[in-house]
Design a protein around this motif. Structure first.
Motif, PDB file in Angstrom:
ATOM      1  N   ARG A   5       0.852  -1.186   0.000  1.00 13.39           N
ATOM      2  CA  ARG A   5       0.000   0.000   0.000  1.00 13.39           C
ATOM      3  C   ARG A   5       0.890   1.240   0.000  1.00 13.39           C
ATOM      4  NH1 ARG A   5      -2.973  -1.653   5.156  1.00 13.39           N
ATOM      5  NH2 ARG A   5      -2.031   0.295   5.758  1.00 13.39           N
ATOM      6  N   ALA A   6       0.381   2.345  -0.495  1.00 14.80           N
ATOM      7  CA  ALA A   6       1.153   3.587  -0.600  1.00 14.80           C
ATOM      8  C   ALA A   6       1.638   4.079   0.762  1.00 14.80           C
ATOM      9  CB  ALA A   6       0.330   4.670  -1.291  1.00 14.80           C
ATOM     10  N   ASP A   7       0.909   3.780   1.821  1.00 16.49           N
ATOM     11  CA  ASP A   7       1.340   4.216   3.154  1.00 16.49           C
ATOM     12  C   ASP A   7       2.372   3.274   3.776  1.00 16.49           C
ATOM     13  OD1 ASP A   7      -0.526   2.180   3.558  1.00 16.49           O
ATOM     14  OD2 ASP A   7      -1.256   3.040   5.432  1.00 16.49           O
ATOM     15  N   GLU A   8       2.666   2.168   3.109  1.00  9.70           N
ATOM     16  CA  GLU A   8       3.670   1.219   3.580  1.00  9.70           C
ATOM     17  C   GLU A   8       4.960   1.277   2.760  1.00  9.70           C
ATOM     18  OE1 GLU A   8       1.568  -2.441   3.158  1.00  9.70           O
ATOM     19  OE2 GLU A   8       0.704  -2.324   5.163  1.00  9.70           O
ATOM     20  N   CYS A   9       4.971   2.085   1.733  1.00  9.32           N
ATOM     21  CA  CYS A   9       6.121   2.166   0.836  1.00  9.32           C
ATOM     22  C   CYS A   9       6.781   3.537   0.978  1.00  9.32           C
ATOM     23  CB  CYS A   9       5.661   1.932  -0.596  1.00  9.32           C
ATOM     24  SG  CYS A   9       7.010   1.710  -1.742  1.00  9.32           S
ATOM     25  N   SER A  10       8.022   3.537   1.433  1.00  6.85           N
ATOM     26  CA  SER A  10       8.706   4.812   1.645  1.00  6.85           C
ATOM     27  C   SER A  10       9.403   5.274   0.373  1.00  6.85           C
ATOM     28  CB  SER A  10       9.726   4.695   2.777  1.00  6.85           C
ATOM     29  OG  SER A  10      10.868   3.977   2.349  1.00  6.85           O
ATOM     30  N   VAL A  11       9.685   6.552   0.337  1.00  2.00           N
ATOM     31  CA  VAL A  11      10.452   7.117  -0.769  1.00  2.00           C
ATOM     32  C   VAL A  11      11.836   6.463  -0.795  1.00  2.00           C
ATOM     33  CG1 VAL A  11      11.489   9.227  -1.667  1.00  2.00           C
ATOM     34  CG2 VAL A  11       9.163   9.272  -0.762  1.00  2.00           C
ATOM     35  N   GLY A  12      12.389   6.167   0.377  1.00  2.00           N
ATOM     36  CA  GLY A  12      13.668   5.475   0.452  1.00  2.00           C
ATOM     37  C   GLY A  12      13.615   4.114  -0.219  1.00  2.00           C
ATOM     38  N   ASP A  13      12.517   3.368  -0.017  1.00  2.00           N
ATOM     39  CA  ASP A  13      12.349   2.071  -0.681  1.00  2.00           C
ATOM     40  C   ASP A  13      12.400   2.217  -2.199  1.00  2.00           C
ATOM     41  OD1 ASP A  13      11.935   0.753   1.770  1.00  2.00           O
ATOM     42  OD2 ASP A  13       9.750   1.001   1.650  1.00  2.00           O
ATOM     43  N   VAL A  14      11.670   3.197  -2.695  1.00  2.00           N
ATOM     44  CA  VAL A  14      11.594   3.413  -4.147  1.00  2.00           C
ATOM     45  C   VAL A  14      12.960   3.812  -4.699  1.00  2.00           C
ATOM     46  CG1 VAL A  14      10.567   4.827  -5.964  1.00  2.00           C
ATOM     47  CG2 VAL A  14       9.151   4.009  -4.070  1.00  2.00           C
ATOM     48  N   LEU A  15      13.631   4.739  -4.028  1.00  2.00           N
ATOM     49  CA  LEU A  15      14.936   5.188  -4.513  1.00  2.00           C
ATOM     50  C   LEU A  15      15.978   4.073  -4.486  1.00  2.00           C
ATOM     51  CD1 LEU A  15      15.142   8.789  -3.055  1.00  2.00           C
ATOM     52  CD2 LEU A  15      14.855   8.111  -5.440  1.00  2.00           C
ATOM     53  N   ARG A  16      15.968   3.257  -3.436  1.00  2.00           N
ATOM     54  CA  ARG A  16      16.925   2.152  -3.386  1.00  2.00           C
ATOM     55  C   ARG A  16      16.642   1.123  -4.479  1.00  2.00           C
ATOM     56  NH1 ARG A  16      15.411   2.604   1.720  1.00  2.00           N
ATOM     57  NH2 ARG A  16      16.723   3.932   2.977  1.00  2.00           N
ATOM     58  N   ALA A  17      15.358   0.892  -4.776  1.00  2.00           N
ATOM     59  CA  ALA A  17      14.998  -0.069  -5.821  1.00  2.00           C
ATOM     60  C   ALA A  17      15.343   0.445  -7.214  1.00  2.00           C
ATOM     61  CB  ALA A  17      13.503  -0.395  -5.738  1.00  2.00           C
ATOM     62  N   THR A  18      15.221   1.745  -7.411  1.00  2.00           N
ATOM     63  CA  THR A  18      15.449   2.298  -8.752  1.00  2.00           C
ATOM     64  C   THR A  18      16.858   2.843  -8.966  1.00  2.00           C
ATOM     65  OG1 THR A  18      14.568   4.466  -8.087  1.00  2.00           O
ATOM     66  CG2 THR A  18      13.016   2.896  -9.080  1.00  2.00           C
ATOM     67  N   GLU A  19      17.479   3.352  -7.910  1.00  2.00           N
ATOM     68  CA  GLU A  19      18.785   4.000  -8.043  1.00  2.00           C
ATOM     69  C   GLU A  19      19.929   3.207  -7.420  1.00  2.00           C
ATOM     70  OE1 GLU A  19      19.112   6.732  -9.814  1.00  2.00           O
ATOM     71  OE2 GLU A  19      16.955   6.871 -10.130  1.00  2.00           O
ATOM     72  N   GLY A  20      19.613   2.261  -6.546  1.00  2.00           N
ATOM     73  CA  GLY A  20      20.657   1.531  -5.837  1.00  2.00           C
ATOM     74  C   GLY A  20      20.978   2.203  -4.520  1.00  2.00           C
ATOM     75  N   SER A  21      22.206   2.104  -4.115  1.00  2.00           N
ATOM     76  CA  SER A  21      22.639   2.637  -2.831  1.00  2.00           C
ATOM     77  C   SER A  21      22.446   4.149  -2.754  1.00  2.00           C
ATOM     78  CB  SER A  21      24.119   2.320  -2.613  1.00  2.00           C
ATOM     79  OG  SER A  21      24.592   2.952  -1.449  1.00  2.00           O
TER      80      SER A  21
END
Length: 77
Positions: A5-21
């Motif tokens: 859900r959108a309230d369970e997914c952080s911006v940090g999660d998205v950035l790590r998945a798309t950009e890496g470290s």
């Protein structure tokens, strides 16, 4: 489609998945810092502090927060 859900997914999660470290220096990319100069590095504590702040902040903002803070006709990531 999101796996959470959108309230369970952080911006940090998205950035790590798309950009890496998100580490500001490569020696912090891994759980164990194996840099041969880590013990004598004068600036390591600064980079570690910055990395901590980056992660804490980005992990505190969710996708739901982003949606709630944007206008309906303003889509920009």
């Amino acid at each position: 489609m999101l796996a959470k859900r959108a309230d369970e997914c952080s911006v940090g999660d998205v950035l790590r998945a798309t950009e890496g470290s998100l580490a500001p220096v490569s020696c912090l990319d891994y759980d164990v810092n194996d840099c041969p100069r880590a013990e004598s590095c004068v600036s390591l504590y600064i980079w570690e502090g910055l990395y901590k702040v980056i992660n804490e902040y980005l992990d505190s903002v969710t996708l739901k927060d982003m949606l709630e803070n944007s206008s309906e006709d303003d889509y920009c990531i």
